[in-house]
Design a protein around this motif. Structure first.
Motif, PDB file in Angstrom:
ATOM      1  N   ALA A  34       0.843  -1.197   0.000  1.00  0.00           N
ATOM      2  CA  ALA A  34       0.000   0.000   0.000  1.00  0.00           C
ATOM      3  C   ALA A  34       0.875   1.241   0.000  1.00  0.00           C
ATOM      4  CB  ALA A  34      -0.921   0.008   1.221  1.00  0.00           C
ATOM      5  N   GLY A 100      -3.387  -1.623   3.703  1.00  0.00           N
ATOM      6  CA  GLY A 100      -4.099  -0.401   3.359  1.00  0.00           C
ATOM      7  C   GLY A 100      -3.614   0.777   4.182  1.00  0.00           C
ATOM      8  N   ASP A 162      -8.031  -2.509   2.112  1.00  0.00           N
ATOM      9  CA  ASP A 162      -7.860  -1.059   2.067  1.00  0.00           C
ATOM     10  C   ASP A 162      -8.678  -0.367   3.159  1.00  0.00           C
ATOM     11  OD1 ASP A 162      -6.662   1.181   1.094  1.00  0.00           O
ATOM     12  OD2 ASP A 162      -7.878   1.341  -0.712  1.00  0.00           O
ATOM     13  N   ASP A 227     -10.524  -4.996  -3.876  1.00  0.00           N
ATOM     14  CA  ASP A 227      -9.141  -4.613  -4.164  1.00  0.00           C
ATOM     15  C   ASP A 227      -8.833  -3.163  -3.812  1.00  0.00           C
ATOM     16  OD1 ASP A 227      -6.552  -4.960  -4.961  1.00  0.00           O
ATOM     17  OD2 ASP A 227      -7.014  -5.616  -6.975  1.00  0.00           O
ATOM     18  N   ASP A 228      -9.839  -2.289  -3.795  1.00  0.00           N
ATOM     19  CA  ASP A 228      -9.581  -0.886  -3.494  1.00  0.00           C
ATOM     20  C   ASP A 228     -10.845  -0.259  -2.927  1.00  0.00           C
ATOM     21  OD1 ASP A 228      -8.038   1.381  -3.248  1.00  0.00           O
ATOM     22  OD2 ASP A 228      -8.177   1.968  -5.349  1.00  0.00           O
ATOM     23  N   SER A 291      -9.470  -2.868 -10.094  1.00  0.00           N
ATOM     24  CA  SER A 291      -8.462  -2.899  -9.030  1.00  0.00           C
ATOM     25  C   SER A 291      -8.187  -1.553  -8.395  1.00  0.00           C
ATOM     26  CB  SER A 291      -7.152  -3.476  -9.577  1.00  0.00           C
ATOM     27  OG  SER A 291      -6.651  -2.679 -10.638  1.00  0.00           O
ATOM     28  N   SER A 292      -8.738  -0.466  -8.940  1.00  0.00           N
ATOM     29  CA  SER A 292      -8.423   0.855  -8.408  1.00  0.00           C
ATOM     30  C   SER A 292      -9.594   1.803  -8.615  1.00  0.00           C
ATOM     31  CB  SER A 292      -7.171   1.419  -9.097  1.00  0.00           C
ATOM     32  OG  SER A 292      -6.808   2.660  -8.564  1.00  0.00           O
ATOM     33  N   ARG A 294     -10.874   6.093  -7.726  1.00  0.00           N
ATOM     34  CA  ARG A 294     -10.670   7.420  -7.168  1.00  0.00           C
ATOM     35  C   ARG A 294     -11.867   8.288  -7.538  1.00  0.00           C
ATOM     36  NH1 ARG A 294      -7.431   4.794  -5.197  1.00  0.00           N
ATOM     37  NH2 ARG A 294      -5.183   5.095  -4.937  1.00  0.00           N
ATOM     38  N   ASP A 353      -2.390   1.466 -10.673  1.00  0.00           N
ATOM     39  CA  ASP A 353      -3.256   2.359  -9.914  1.00  0.00           C
ATOM     40  C   ASP A 353      -3.676   3.529 -10.795  1.00  0.00           C
ATOM     41  OD1 ASP A 353      -4.685   3.275  -7.760  1.00  0.00           O
ATOM     42  OD2 ASP A 353      -2.966   3.531  -6.429  1.00  0.00           O
TER      43      ASP A 353
END
Length: 397
Positions: A34, A100, A162, A227-228, A291-292, A294, A353
């Motif tokens: 992380a 995380g 996470d 995963d996130d 996997s990511s 935001r 990411d």
């Protein structure tokens, strides 16, 4: 697409080689799981170590054969500032593993998420669990000292991944259970091989308490892997990962994978742990993985991951250039896919990411073989497929 520069991967790579800051693991082994940063550019990393590992002048060591979790800090110039390890008694048949990180913007303290079994010391705080349990700890951002550490779980294996914190100091933690997760008077029992479990914590200066447990139930014989996680200022959470079978996220929100290889999922949970929506990414013939995630400046979400063949994102479709490729996609705050773009070449590529900057542009990281394309840019690993020790700058037409 708006917000995606043509040289998405190329633009970021020039800075990567300006400074390489690596821990010295010549007397051990380290897994970096992380990474996060604070408002002034300090960087925090966490993961697992075996033996002795040096972070600049800061050594961490464990005699535990299963390894132990750590957190370390770099300043904006890449100098190691501190490192802390959470050591498990070798005779207690356990270990710790950190997966995380987040930073509390109000205090500057570091929130670390992971798992623990056996007898583990978080500085002078002892956590003792027979089964593998979720672990949540608060570290002083200035010196790495542990302010508090808590664990939660139940019967069976519980593994935390996470973590995120909202503006009110509430913390979301996501992971999986293969048994019954029970804490704070709330519980979730897995009926599948493995279910995703979100845990919400309230915090104080001296500790944290579980206030809610949210399970994303998979059908019998299936599984899900988060995963996130991204948490909004108002306390909503978006979790991404992969699953096989069907996920029942509650509130009459379900999603079913297109095939048996696994699809990606994206789910949004409100501040009261009610499911707002859940959707999937996938195809019937290949493994697809989100996997990511935001949040962008408009309140929508950018999702990254990998896929193979032809995959659908709502009414949007992409086809890999060969093998496994990466993707970057945008999904609205209401759960509708806006667009998706593919990143990759003829061989398997790995996605790392995604990030969003202040001007709402997106960046992505990952690894690739030989050549990949993005827009008008070509990016090479080396002049010859037989010589991977050299690299070349991108060529953009």
């Amino acid at each position: 697409q708006p917000g995606i520069p043509d040289c998405l991967l190329s633009r970021g790579l020039g800075d990567v080689y300006k400074r390489q800051t690596m821990p010295d693991a010549t007397a051990g082994l380290v897994f970096l799981e992380a990474m996060t940063s604070d408002m002034v550019g300090n960087i925090y990393v966490a993961g697992l170590v075996w033996g002795t590992v040096s972070f600049g002048g800061y050594n961490v060591a464990t005699a535990n054969g299963g390894g132990d979790g750590f957190v370390a800090k770099l300043d904006p110039q890449g100098n190691w500032m501190w490192a802390n390890i959470f050591s498990t008694d070798p005779n207690s048949n356990g270990s710790s593993w950190m997966r995380g990180l987040d930073v509390d913007s109000g205090t500057g303290n570091v929130i670390v998420s992971g798992s623990q079994s056996g007898s583990t010391m978080f500085d002078n705080i002892l956590l003792n669990n027979t089964d593998t349990e979720y672990v949540l700890a608060n570290l002083d951002g200035f010196n790495g000292a542990v302010n508090w550490a808590e664990s939660a779980g139940g019967i069976g294996t519980d593994i935390a991944y996470d973590v995120g914190i909202d503006m009110n100091g509430n913390i979301w933690q996501v992971g999986v259970t293969a048994g019954t997760f029970s804490a704070g008077g709330k519980s979730h029992q897995a009926v599948s091989q493995q279910d995703t479990v979100l845990v919400k914590w309230s915090t104080s200066a001296t500790g944290a308490q579980v206030t809610n447990v949210k399970g994303l139930a998979s059908n019998s014989g299936a599984l899900s892997i988060p995963d996130d996680l991204a948490v909004t200022d108002s306390g909503e959470a978006v979790v991404v990962g992969a699953f096989i079978g069907t996920i029942n996220a509650g509130n009459q929100k379900t999603v079913t994978a297109q095939g048996t290889n696994g699809d990606g999922f994206v789910a949004k949970i409100d501040a009261n742990t009610n499911t707002e929506w859940i959707t999937s990414v996938g195809s019937s013939a290949n493994l697809d993985w989100a996997s990511s995630v935001r949040e962008n400046n408009d309140g929508d979400w950018v999702i990254g991951g990998f896929y193979g063949g032809t995959s659908s994102f709502g009414n949007n479709y992409i086809t890999s250039a060969g093998g496994r490729d990466g993707f970057v996609a945008q999904i609205s705050d209401a759960g509708s896919w806006d667009w998706v773009e593919s990143i990759g070449g003829q061989y398997d590529d790995l996605f790392g990411d995604v990030a969003v900057n202040m001007t709402n542009n997106y960046s992505a990281t990952g690894s690739f073989q030989d050549v990949i394309t993005k827009g008008t840019c070509l990016l090479y690993t080396s002049p010859s497929p037989r010589d991977k020790r050299q690299s070349r700058m991108p060529s953009c037409g």
